[in-house]
Structure formats: C-alpha cells, structure tokens
Design a protein around this motif. Sequence first.
Motif, PDB file in Angstrom:
ATOM      1  N   ILE A 280       0.835  -1.205   0.000  1.00 28.52           N
ATOM      2  CA  ILE A 280       0.000   0.000   0.000  1.00 28.52           C
ATOM      3  C   ILE A 280       0.870   1.255   0.000  1.00 28.52           C
ATOM      4  CG2 ILE A 280      -1.682   1.310   1.357  1.00 28.52           C
ATOM      5  CD1 ILE A 280      -2.720  -1.480   2.341  1.00 28.52           C
ATOM      6  N   GLN A 281       1.935   1.246   0.791  1.00 31.27           N
ATOM      7  CA  GLN A 281       2.792   2.431   0.885  1.00 31.27           C
ATOM      8  C   GLN A 281       3.603   2.644  -0.390  1.00 31.27           C
ATOM      9  OE1 GLN A 281       4.899   2.056   4.665  1.00 31.27           O
ATOM     10  NE2 GLN A 281       2.934   1.672   5.677  1.00 31.27           N
ATOM     11  N   VAL A 282       4.006   1.565  -1.042  1.00 32.00           N
ATOM     12  CA  VAL A 282       4.701   1.695  -2.331  1.00 32.00           C
ATOM     13  C   VAL A 282       3.742   2.289  -3.367  1.00 32.00           C
ATOM     14  CG1 VAL A 282       5.701   0.402  -4.250  1.00 32.00           C
ATOM     15  CG2 VAL A 282       6.415  -0.103  -1.914  1.00 32.00           C
ATOM     16  N   ASN A 283       2.495   1.800  -3.404  1.00 34.64           N
ATOM     17  CA  ASN A 283       1.500   2.339  -4.330  1.00 34.64           C
ATOM     18  C   ASN A 283       1.250   3.823  -4.061  1.00 34.64           C
ATOM     19  OD1 ASN A 283       1.135  -0.144  -5.589  1.00 34.64           O
ATOM     20  ND2 ASN A 283      -0.599  -0.718  -4.291  1.00 34.64           N
ATOM     21  N   THR A 284       1.183   4.166  -2.784  1.00 39.04           N
ATOM     22  CA  THR A 284       0.933   5.565  -2.411  1.00 39.04           C
ATOM     23  C   THR A 284       2.066   6.465  -2.887  1.00 39.04           C
ATOM     24  OG1 THR A 284      -0.362   4.940  -0.460  1.00 39.04           O
ATOM     25  CG2 THR A 284       0.615   7.143  -0.469  1.00 39.04           C
TER      26      THR A 284
ATOM     27  N   VAL B  84      -8.209  10.650   0.079  1.00 43.09           N
ATOM     28  CA  VAL B  84      -8.257   9.322  -0.539  1.00 43.09           C
ATOM     29  C   VAL B  84      -9.436   9.255  -1.502  1.00 43.09           C
ATOM     30  CG1 VAL B  84      -8.823   6.907  -0.067  1.00 43.09           C
ATOM     31  CG2 VAL B  84      -7.081   8.072   1.301  1.00 43.09           C
ATOM     32  N   VAL B  85      -9.176   8.770  -2.705  1.00 37.42           N
ATOM     33  CA  VAL B  85     -10.221   8.584  -3.716  1.00 37.42           C
ATOM     34  C   VAL B  85     -10.025   7.200  -4.323  1.00 37.42           C
ATOM     35  CG1 VAL B  85     -11.232   9.400  -5.876  1.00 37.42           C
ATOM     36  CG2 VAL B  85     -10.329  11.054  -4.234  1.00 37.42           C
ATOM     37  N   GLU B  86     -11.103   6.450  -4.424  1.00 42.59           N
ATOM     38  CA  GLU B  86     -11.017   5.104  -4.991  1.00 42.59           C
ATOM     39  C   GLU B  86     -10.705   5.152  -6.479  1.00 42.59           C
ATOM     40  OE1 GLU B  86     -13.547   1.383  -3.758  1.00 42.59           O
ATOM     41  OE2 GLU B  86     -14.596   2.458  -5.352  1.00 42.59           O
ATOM     42  N   GLU B  87      -9.857   4.269  -6.944  1.00 36.17           N
ATOM     43  CA  GLU B  87      -9.495   4.214  -8.357  1.00 36.17           C
ATOM     44  C   GLU B  87     -10.748   4.028  -9.219  1.00 36.17           C
ATOM     45  OE1 GLU B  87      -6.673   1.089  -8.929  1.00 36.17           O
ATOM     46  OE2 GLU B  87      -4.950   2.357  -8.450  1.00 36.17           O
ATOM     47  N   GLY B  88     -10.814   4.788 -10.288  1.00 40.12           N
ATOM     48  CA  GLY B  88     -11.945   4.686 -11.209  1.00 40.12           C
ATOM     49  C   GLY B  88     -13.124   5.558 -10.843  1.00 40.12           C
ATOM     50  N   MET B  89     -13.099   6.150  -9.648  1.00 36.88           N
ATOM     51  CA  MET B  89     -14.240   6.953  -9.222  1.00 36.88           C
ATOM     52  C   MET B  89     -14.384   8.223 -10.056  1.00 36.88           C
ATOM     53  SD  MET B  89     -15.139   8.219  -5.381  1.00 36.88           S
ATOM     54  CE  MET B  89     -16.751   8.885  -4.978  1.00 36.88           C
TER      55      MET B  89
ATOM     56  N   GLY C 191      -1.767  17.462  -6.372  1.00 34.23           N
ATOM     57  CA  GLY C 191      -0.942  16.339  -5.919  1.00 34.23           C
ATOM     58  C   GLY C 191      -1.321  15.850  -4.536  1.00 34.23           C
ATOM     59  N   LYS C 192      -2.617  15.938  -4.198  1.00 34.32           N
ATOM     60  CA  LYS C 192      -3.071  15.600  -2.845  1.00 34.32           C
ATOM     61  C   LYS C 192      -3.911  14.328  -2.785  1.00 34.32           C
ATOM     62  CE  LYS C 192      -1.505  19.220  -0.523  1.00 34.32           C
ATOM     63  NZ  LYS C 192      -0.583  19.065   0.623  1.00 34.32           N
ATOM     64  N   VAL C 193      -4.022  13.613  -3.898  1.00 35.68           N
ATOM     65  CA  VAL C 193      -4.920  12.453  -3.941  1.00 35.68           C
ATOM     66  C   VAL C 193      -4.150  11.144  -3.845  1.00 35.68           C
ATOM     67  CG1 VAL C 193      -6.562  11.167  -5.361  1.00 35.68           C
ATOM     68  CG2 VAL C 193      -6.718  13.658  -5.225  1.00 35.68           C
ATOM     69  N   ILE C 194      -4.557  10.311  -2.895  1.00 30.10           N
ATOM     70  CA  ILE C 194      -4.050   8.942  -2.775  1.00 30.10           C
ATOM     71  C   ILE C 194      -5.104   8.013  -3.373  1.00 30.10           C
ATOM     72  CG2 ILE C 194      -3.407   7.092  -1.195  1.00 30.10           C
ATOM     73  CD1 ILE C 194      -2.581   9.247   0.813  1.00 30.10           C
ATOM     74  N   PRO C 195      -4.807   7.320  -4.472  1.00 31.99           N
ATOM     75  CA  PRO C 195      -5.795   6.389  -5.040  1.00 31.99           C
ATOM     76  C   PRO C 195      -5.746   5.050  -4.309  1.00 31.99           C
ATOM     77  CG  PRO C 195      -3.848   6.499  -6.444  1.00 31.99           C
ATOM     78  CD  PRO C 195      -3.597   7.443  -5.309  1.00 31.99           C
ATOM     79  N   THR C 196      -6.912   4.529  -3.992  1.00 27.95           N
ATOM     80  CA  THR C 196      -6.983   3.211  -3.361  1.00 27.95           C
ATOM     81  C   THR C 196      -7.569   2.209  -4.344  1.00 27.95           C
ATOM     82  OG1 THR C 196      -9.138   3.791  -2.406  1.00 27.95           O
ATOM     83  CG2 THR C 196      -7.196   4.095  -1.013  1.00 27.95           C
ATOM     84  N   LYS C 197      -7.184   0.950  -4.189  1.00 28.46           N
ATOM     85  CA  LYS C 197      -7.680  -0.116  -5.057  1.00 28.46           C
ATOM     86  C   LYS C 197      -9.129  -0.442  -4.721  1.00 28.46           C
ATOM     87  CE  LYS C 197      -3.507  -0.848  -6.800  1.00 28.46           C
ATOM     88  NZ  LYS C 197      -3.174  -0.525  -8.199  1.00 28.46           N
TER      89      LYS C 197
END
Length: 253
Positions: free
Chosen positions: A62-66, A182-187, A208-214
């Motif tokens: 998760i942290q690598v993706n972030t 945090v915003v879900e991917e594809g939203m 540059g403030k958005v963390i996408p989650t799976k």
Amino acid sequence: MDASSILSDDLSDYDVVSDPGRHSLESSIADLTPNPALTNEPSPVQEAYDKFATIRLTANDIQVNTRTSLGLAPAASSSTKADRTGNDNRVKRVYVDGLFDIFNAGHALQLRQAKLSFPSVHLIAGVYSDHLCECYGTPTTVPHLERCEILRHCRWVDEVLPDAPWQIDEQFLRERHIDYIVVEEGMTVDPSCDKVRLKGYDAMKRMGKVIPTKRTIGITVVTPASLPNPGTPKSPPIIALFSEETPEPLVEF
C-alpha cells in the motif's frame, strides 16, 4: 534547573509539537510511537483472502502504491535518519469522505488502505449528512447519526467528521490540516459519481493531494431496492361482537 524554569521555556525551541493546531499534540505523540494498526490486525479467513485482492495487500504494498502515485521518493530505510522536509515518520493527516451507506467490506478495505498509506496516519472519515445527500439526489437508507456511529467503531478510523462538505477545496484542507485525501481508483471516471464531488477531487488531484486506493471487486452491494420489503401491515380482523345466529332483542310495545 527547577520545574518553573522548564514550564516557562519556549516550546518552539524543541521539535516536539510539530505543527500548531487542534491535533498537533496528538500527532507529535504518535510520531514517537509505532502504528498499532500494523501489528494488531486479525488474520482474515482463507476464503476472504482468496476472494478479495485488496485483503492481500500488505502495508508495504500500500505504501509503495501511495508513494508511486504521489511521485514521492522511495521511503528511507529505518537506519537512515530522514530530514525535516521528507520525514516519513511524521503523522500524515489523511481524509476520506463518502455516504458509507450501507457500510460493507468494500468500505472497510478502503479505510484500511487509507490508514496504511504511510507508516503513521491519522485517518479522518467525513460523512455526508442526510440533508446534503437529499439535495444532490442520493438519498440514504441508514440515518446520518448511525452512519457516523458505525465509522466511529471502525478500527481504521481515528476521527469522524459528521459535517463533511460535498465538494472539497484547498481551504478545507488548510482548515483541517489535511495532508492528503483518498479517492477510490476509477471513481473520477464513474458516470454515477456526482459531478460536483468530482470537481473537488479533480482540483485536489491537480494539487498532488490524492491517494488512489484499489477498488474491492466481488463485494455484495446492498441497495434500498434489494432490501426485503416488509409490506404494508394489515389491520387485525374485526371480530363480530354478536353471532349471526343471535336473535334480535324483543321490543315490547
């Protein structure tokens, strides 16, 4: 040195309270302690582990993706002392918002990703009010008070914001000392998502403030239409006070 001299010292000389504000003391204390969420997570059952890919994401994944999505440098090793500008150990204030109606495993797994997005996170969950949802054409099934209470008891959430704005802007981030949302991917390309909300998310993305989650695939989504219909209650049958065979009383003249 006596106690009075210690109490009168200017705390700005010490790197203890890192950021003045409502949660600065809590954040500074958390900076010095390990994140309990990383060590106290119960193991999932095997069937859930096999079914949901997001369960298999480790904290490191998760942290690598972030960091990759935010364009940040790889995390410093534990033996390397991070400098003041890139301190990975500082508590990040992360915000996620939504209706959370009806709360399911997909919501919980997104909150898990948000909480584990950095080594130390203070996770704020914003909940839209019933009135706000009605105004934007998304009426809820579970009342606002109960949705807030459900989130308050979620292991990943540190703070519940019950008066979440429908659209996020830079001023909101400043007032709440929020580092990332945090915003879900594809939203942001989902046609069912409200355009006003998307406008705020797009603005945060440009900053540059958005963390996408799976997104968690395979979740059973319960909607008002799929809830069992109790039907219209029927009145109990009226029991006649007199039998049909009961003769009429005699009337004497």
